[in-house]
Each structure stands twice: as structure tokens, then as C-alpha cells.
Design a protein around this motif. Sequence first.
Motif, PDB file in Angstrom:
ATOM      1  N   CYS A  86     -94.363-119.419  42.579  1.00 19.20           N
ATOM      2  CA  CYS A  86     -93.005-119.097  43.016  1.00 19.20           C
ATOM      3  C   CYS A  86     -93.063-118.626  44.461  1.00 19.20           C
ATOM      4  O   CYS A  86     -93.835-117.730  44.800  1.00 19.20           O
ATOM      5  CB  CYS A  86     -92.436-118.002  42.118  1.00 19.20           C
ATOM      6  SG  CYS A  86     -90.939-117.232  42.773  1.00 19.20           S
ATOM      7  N   THR A  87     -92.256-119.255  45.300  1.00 17.00           N
ATOM      8  CA  THR A  87     -92.249-118.895  46.726  1.00 17.00           C
ATOM      9  C   THR A  87     -91.020-118.056  47.092  1.00 17.00           C
ATOM     10  O   THR A  87     -90.832-117.720  48.254  1.00 17.00           O
ATOM     11  CB  THR A  87     -92.251-120.167  47.594  1.00 17.00           C
ATOM     12  OG1 THR A  87     -91.168-120.997  47.151  1.00 17.00           O
ATOM     13  CG2 THR A  87     -93.530-120.937  47.465  1.00 17.00           C
ATOM     14  N   CYS A  88     -90.194-117.729  46.114  1.00 12.83           N
ATOM     15  CA  CYS A  88     -88.956-116.993  46.412  1.00 12.83           C
ATOM     16  C   CYS A  88     -89.259-115.598  46.972  1.00 12.83           C
ATOM     17  O   CYS A  88     -90.125-114.905  46.465  1.00 12.83           O
ATOM     18  CB  CYS A  88     -88.132-116.796  45.140  1.00 12.83           C
ATOM     19  SG  CYS A  88     -87.702-118.326  44.320  1.00 12.83           S
ATOM     20  N   TYR A  97     -85.187-112.699  37.693  1.00 11.42           N
ATOM     21  CA  TYR A  97     -85.585-113.944  38.331  1.00 11.42           C
ATOM     22  C   TYR A  97     -84.760-115.110  37.777  1.00 11.42           C
ATOM     23  O   TYR A  97     -84.714-115.324  36.564  1.00 11.42           O
ATOM     24  CB  TYR A  97     -87.078-114.187  38.077  1.00 11.42           C
ATOM     25  CG  TYR A  97     -87.562-115.431  38.759  1.00 11.42           C
ATOM     26  CD1 TYR A  97     -87.565-115.508  40.142  1.00 11.42           C
ATOM     27  CD2 TYR A  97     -87.979-116.533  38.026  1.00 11.42           C
ATOM     28  CE1 TYR A  97     -87.977-116.654  40.777  1.00 11.42           C
ATOM     29  CE2 TYR A  97     -88.402-117.676  38.654  1.00 11.42           C
ATOM     30  CZ  TYR A  97     -88.394-117.738  40.026  1.00 11.42           C
ATOM     31  OH  TYR A  97     -88.794-118.879  40.658  1.00 11.42           O
ATOM     32  N   THR A 136     -85.724-120.234  39.688  1.00  7.07           N
ATOM     33  CA  THR A 136     -85.663-121.237  40.749  1.00  7.07           C
ATOM     34  C   THR A 136     -86.869-122.184  40.791  1.00  7.07           C
ATOM     35  O   THR A 136     -86.702-123.393  40.912  1.00  7.07           O
ATOM     36  CB  THR A 136     -85.542-120.523  42.119  1.00  7.07           C
ATOM     37  OG1 THR A 136     -84.639-119.439  41.984  1.00  7.07           O
ATOM     38  CG2 THR A 136     -85.095-121.472  43.206  1.00  7.07           C
ATOM     39  N   CYS A 137     -88.064-121.626  40.689  1.00 10.80           N
ATOM     40  CA  CYS A 137     -89.269-122.450  40.875  1.00 10.80           C
ATOM     41  C   CYS A 137     -89.885-122.907  39.554  1.00 10.80           C
ATOM     42  O   CYS A 137     -90.949-123.530  39.544  1.00 10.80           O
ATOM     43  CB  CYS A 137     -90.340-121.663  41.636  1.00 10.80           C
ATOM     44  SG  CYS A 137     -89.760-120.974  43.184  1.00 10.80           S
TER      45      CYS A 137
HETATM   46 ZN   LIG Z   1     -89.259-118.830  42.759  1.00 14.16          ZN
END
Ligand SMILES: [Zn+2]
Length: 287
Positions: free
Chosen positions: A107-109, A123, A126-127
Amino acid sequence: MQIRSRLAPTPSGFLHLGNGVNFLHIWLLVRQAGGVLKLRIDDLDGDRCRPEYIEDIFRQLDWLGLDWDEGPSGPDDFSRYHSQRLRMERYREVLEGLRQRARLFACTCSRKEIQRRSPDGLYPGTCRHLTHRSGASHTLRIRVEPDAVLEVASQTIDLCRELGDFVVWRRDDRPAYQLASLVDDLDDRINLIVRGEDLRISTGAQLYLAAKLGRDELARTSFIHHPLLFGPDGRKLSKSDDALSLAALRVRGETPRPVYRAVARQLAINPAEIASLADLLAALPGC
Ligand SMILES: [Zn+2]
């Protein structure tokens, strides 16, 4: 079975009254039961841990009159032989085991992005369905299945709704608290964990990880989640409130009596009768 528990301070600030009450609560239960107590300092957060905070832990435990049976004898012994940073290989090994038995995803968020998408801070997933993005710095999160409903010390926690897919490995290539704490508890054969009510969801996360790893001994661990102490303004005590630090009490020449009395209230003992550790031990209800 012999009780094994731990004091697990984080050297990210000076210890406050609430930390002192937690340590004392654990110490009393372990000493009453003739158990084994370990001191375990959680120093993985390299940005926030400072040597003066590690020294503070030993100084305040000494002031409170608390002893322990396993773990570091002082700051120097700690950094040489007991730092969690010496256990990175072990944490990586467990991460690999987890990778084989659960769904982990990169996860890069950023925290800001998560807040923007998800007002409740959970969370938003998203990823979750992206394949690994090489090169970009990322955390590793574990997919929490929708049926992850756990019983934690007689309360039900719906992990999906209360925590969501959580981080098990940090962006700076270290284990997240949930994973490191679990691995240490399992390796130290801890069977009594006493922590603040604010960590109940963390307990749920750690039970979830343990089940994924096939380590069902954590499910047999006794958990006690005690109420937190609040400052005069009604806020939870924090390590940035220097006035309420144990060091400030000690430097003002006070005895640890306020800490003894606070833990007495938590254990439903009349605080007026408590002036020392011996008084507390004598007043504890039998097991
Ligand atoms: Zn993410």
C-alpha cells in the motif's frame, strides 16, 4: 501454569502517570501469583525513540519500586542485548510465514490520502486489488476478511468495521507494532497481557494475526483491558504532557503514593488505606 507477563513501555516520551499505573497493575498481579515478569522495551520506532526516554524507563521503575525477572538490567544492557532492532531477522521470518498463510498487499497511500477518502480513518481498501508496485515506498497491509469477528476479553470486535486492513510492515522496512508485539509475546511465552482499554482493538488485530499464523496459544492468553487515566482537562494522558510525567512528580520530591492510589482505585481498593507497595499487595483481593 505459571503466569508470565510483561511491562512493555515505548521510549517515545517521558513516562506518565497512566504508564506508571499500568506497570503497577501488572506487577501486582504477577507478584501476587508468583509469576514471571519481563521488561520489554519497544524501540522499533526509530524516529521517536531517544536514549533519554530509555533512561527514564529505568529511573521511574526504580522510583516506583518495581522489579522484573527477565529483560534488560539498564540502558546499556538494553541497547547491547535486548533492543528489538536486534530481532529484525526473526520479525522477517514471521512476516514470510504470514505471507504464505494470509493475503498481504503493498500500500502506497499516505495518511493524508486515507483521511481524504475515509472520514472515519479506516483504510478504504485503495490498494487492495493492485499488484505490487515496485520501486515505490510502501507498507504491507493484511487483508481483514469480512467475517473477522473476535471475542476479546468478553467483548466482541468486528475487526473489519473497527480497524480494516491494517499495516503489518512499515514503510521504513520495520515490523508494525501489531506484528512485533505479537512475535515478542509468542517468543516470550507471555500468557497474561494487561493493557489500557485503548488497545482493545490492537488485541483483536494481534489475535487475528496469531490465528493466521496458526499460533492458537495467544487465544489462551488472559487479557485485561483497564480504564485509562484522564488529565484535569478530560483528555487521555499523553507523553507530551510533561507536567503529568512520572519524572516531574519525582523531581518535585513526591513519593509514588499518587500512583499507588490511582492503581488502588482501578482495582477497587480503598485508596485511603494505601501508602506503599506492601499495602497494595496486602489489599489485593485473592485470585
Ligand atoms: Zn493503499
